[in-house]
Motif scaffolding. Structure first.
Motif, mmCIF file in Angstrom:
data_model
loop_
_atom_site.group_PDB
_atom_site.id
_atom_site.type_symbol
_atom_site.label_atom_id
_atom_site.label_comp_id
_atom_site.label_asym_id
_atom_site.label_seq_id
_atom_site.Cartn_x
_atom_site.Cartn_y
_atom_site.Cartn_z
ATOM 1 N N ALA A 49 0.843 -1.195 0.000
ATOM 2 C CA ALA A 49 0.000 0.000 0.000
ATOM 3 C C ALA A 49 0.877 1.243 0.000
ATOM 4 O O ALA A 49 1.864 1.303 0.744
ATOM 5 N N PRO A 50 0.557 2.240 -0.812
ATOM 6 C CA PRO A 50 1.344 3.473 -0.791
ATOM 7 C C PRO A 50 1.146 4.270 0.495
ATOM 8 O O PRO A 50 2.093 4.850 1.018
ATOM 9 N N HIS A 51 -0.098 4.291 1.021
ATOM 10 C CA HIS A 51 -0.406 5.070 2.213
ATOM 11 C C HIS A 51 -1.192 4.226 3.209
ATOM 12 O O HIS A 51 -1.819 3.229 2.845
ATOM 13 N N GLN A 52 -1.162 4.663 4.444
ATOM 14 C CA GLN A 52 -1.899 3.979 5.508
ATOM 15 C C GLN A 52 -3.391 4.281 5.365
ATOM 16 O O GLN A 52 -3.841 5.370 5.706
ATOM 17 N N ASP A 53 -4.092 3.358 4.825
ATOM 18 C CA ASP A 53 -5.547 3.283 4.604
ATOM 19 C C ASP A 53 -5.868 2.639 3.260
ATOM 20 O O ASP A 53 -6.937 2.073 3.072
ATOM 21 N N ASP A 80 5.484 7.342 4.252
ATOM 22 C CA ASP A 80 5.269 7.625 5.678
ATOM 23 C C ASP A 80 3.932 8.303 5.959
ATOM 24 O O ASP A 80 3.549 8.486 7.119
ATOM 25 N N GLY A 81 3.212 8.722 4.899
ATOM 26 C CA GLY A 81 1.880 9.294 5.087
ATOM 27 C C GLY A 81 1.856 10.663 5.735
ATOM 28 O O GLY A 81 0.825 11.075 6.277
ATOM 29 N N HIS A 82 2.956 11.429 5.653
ATOM 30 C CA HIS A 82 3.004 12.696 6.407
ATOM 31 C C HIS A 82 2.182 13.814 5.789
ATOM 32 O O HIS A 82 1.883 14.806 6.449
#
Length: 253
Positions: A49-53, A80-82
């Motif tokens: 997954a590229p991002h958390q969700d 890192d989803g920042h």
């Protein structure tokens, strides 16, 4: 009243409504007629997954079904989803999103020890230097070779987001380099959003489509999506609503 006199906020809501109707028609009528039914197997699975969700939105039902059968499932996040647009420090956002990811995946049945964070900068997977790209690919190769997954799930190569499409490319390069022979499935998050779906998408070019029934675990998926509280302010309500359906869609090239 002409369109030019309608406030932009109302136009945005109207656009979202029309988009939702188009996606409903595509998901409920068109794709099911053109798709094969995907059966959950006992094959070990690695989700990128590229991002958390993204993992929960795109294949949370698949993950939950696999884990209920006791199938090994690992999940790796590339960024890192920042860039979450919260009014807190970027480093704090990173920690918030990691905690949300582990909580959501715990609901779906994945242990914290099976969750990996690659921590490349959010929004920059397309801009990695050659050195960063090679390092990232080598990290993915190491994960692939240590786990030896039989099935791999990754965002669609045309998923309408640069990090998502870059994730597909990086995983493909790592898979080729690793020598692992695994089935590669593509899940969708943004693929059918942000453009007139029924008139501009050539479904044949997306690959063979599969429908996975997830009715028995859809409540788990819903709960896992709700865990991502840091993201609730970003997405249109109609966008999130379609991930609460009792089926998921996957593609194979």
């Amino acid at each position: 009243m002409s369109l030019t006199t309608i406030p932009s906020q109302i136009l945005g809501k109207l656009s979202n409504t029309l988009q939702f109707i188009e996606v409903e028609i595509l998901f409920d009528w068109i794709l099911p007629k053109k798709s094969q039914t995907l059966t959950v197997t006992q094959k070990s699975t690695l989700v990128f997954a590229p991002h958390q969700d993204d993992e929960t939105l795109g294949c949370g039902g698949l993950i939950a079904l696999k884990r209920e059968l006791g199938v090994p499932v690992k999940v790796a996040f590339l960024t890192d989803g920042h860039k979450s647009y919260l009014d807190i420090k970027p480093e704090d956002i990173v920690q918030v999103r990691k905690q949300e990811a582990q909580e959501a995946l715990n609901i779906l049945g994945v242990a914290p020890s099976d969750v990996y964070f690659i921590d490349q900068p959010d929004g920059e997977l397309r801009q990695l230097s050659n050195e960063q790209k090679l390092h990232t690919i080598n990290q993915l190769v190491q994960l692939l070779q240590s786990f030896q997954p039989e099935e791999i799930y990754v965002p669609h190569q045309k998923d309408q987001h640069p990090d998502h499409e870059a994730t597909y490319d990086l995983v493909k390069d790592a898979l080729n380099k690793s020598g692992i022979k695994a089935q590669l499935f593509q899940y969708q998050v943004w693929l059918f959003w942000g453009r007139p779906v029924l008139f501009q998408i050539d479904l044949k070019k997306l690959g063979q489509s599969y429908i996975l029934p997830i009715k028995s675990v859809v409540e788990k998926k819903r709960q896992a999506i709700q865990v991502y509280r840091s993201q609730h302010h970003i997405f249109p309500r109609t966008f999130i609503k379609r991930f609460f359906k009792s089926k998921e869609i996957f593609f194979q090239s």
